[in-house]
Design an enzyme around this catalytic site. Structure first.
Site: not given
Ligand code: F3S
Length: 284
Positions: A42, A129, A167, A195, A224
């Site tokens: 993005h 996602e 994530t 994540c 986002s």
């Molecule tokens: Fe992956 Fe975390 Fe980036 S899931 S795309 S490392 S924000």
């Protein structure tokens, strides 16, 4: 003026990997067209650069039928299983740059589907996602994004529920929604799939925003995770600005401040962050 630049600002591991994949494929396959399924990240600046180098962005599923002359790159957000199936059926080679952390959620979705569990994805239902994760789960997977939806959720007794998160979701909001669902007494397994890159970025941004007079959040308006970063910073510092590039920054707004914090979303390239930082420094 003191500038505090967040160490976690900018490309995360998964985004960097996907962006690098596009440039590698351009280099290695000069005789074939390179397509990305959706914009690879993005960020308008990065997309413009890729298009100038010959990359074509496929906007919808049907566009795949016209990509037989090339290689399709799947972005870090991932895609529903049916997209991979369609690419296989069309015989189009593809490079899967789905972030490994997202791929892990796809595996959980498939395994839980085999166990006949109901998958709950805490996230934004229109985010690619989340659509992708849903596309690896069972038919009745649900997306929950508000306390109201969490309150309303119900399934037949005896069925196992597995909760995962988008994530890039806000950890506190995830916890709040999980608590509401947990009170319903189902057999629940909760997997916090947020994540760590997002959590670290959000925590660092909140901590900097609480200590500065003004906060700048750099990122694409469609990103986002940048939007969430802005919300968090805005909550901690009521002098917070959301900019895409340096052009959006009105230096007059910073005239009377002594400390400025800078952070950026996962899809913001380093050169844009540096440009903002250098200009704030030069001007004050
Ligand atoms: Fe992956 Fe975390 Fe980036 S899931 S795309 S490392 S924000």
């Amino acid at each position: 003026m003191e500038i505090m630049l967040a160490k976690t600002a900018g490309f995360c591991f998964g985004v960097k990997r996907a962006v690098d994949t596009v440039y590698e494929q351009l280099e290695e396959n000069q005789d074939r067209k390179i397509y990305t399924y959706g914009p690879i990240i993005h960020n308008e600046e990065v997309i413009k650069d890729m298009e100038a180098k010959g990359v074509t962005v496929l906007q919808k599923e049907e566009d795949l039928d016209h990509a037989k002359d090339g290689i399709v790159i799947i972005r870090s957000h991932g895609v529903p299983k049916r997209i991979c199936d369609r690419l296989d059926a069309l015989g189009i080679p593809y490079v899967d740059a789905t972030c490994p952390f997202v791929k892990k959620i796809h595996r959980i979705a498939m395994e839980e589907n085999e166990k006949e569990s109901c998958l709950i994805i805490i996230g934004n239902s229109s985010h690619p996602e989340v659509e992708g994760i849903k596309g690896w789960a069972g038919e009745d997977a649900v997306v929950i994004s508000s306390a109201e939806e969490a309150e309303k959720f119900s399934i037949s007794e005896g069925r196992r529920v597995c909760i995962v998160a988008q994530t890039t979701y806000n950890y506190n909001k995830f916890k709040e929604l999980v608590e509401i669902i947990s009170k319903k007494g189902y057999d629940i397994i909760v997997l916090n799939t947020i994540c760590s890159a997002t959590k670290e970025r959000q925590e660092e941004a909140a901590s900097i925003a609480a200590r500065v007079d003004a906060m700048i959040v750099v990122g694409d308006k469609h990103s986002s995770n940048t939007q969430k970063l802005f919300e968090i910073c805005d909550h901690a510092c009521n002098n917070t600005y959301y900019i895409q590039t340096l052009d959006d920054l009105d230096m007059n707004q910073l005239r009377s401040v002594e400390t400025v914090g800078i952070t950026a979303g996962a899809s913001t390239p380093n050169n844009i962050i540096e440009e903002v930082q250098n200009n704030v420094r030069i001007n004050f």
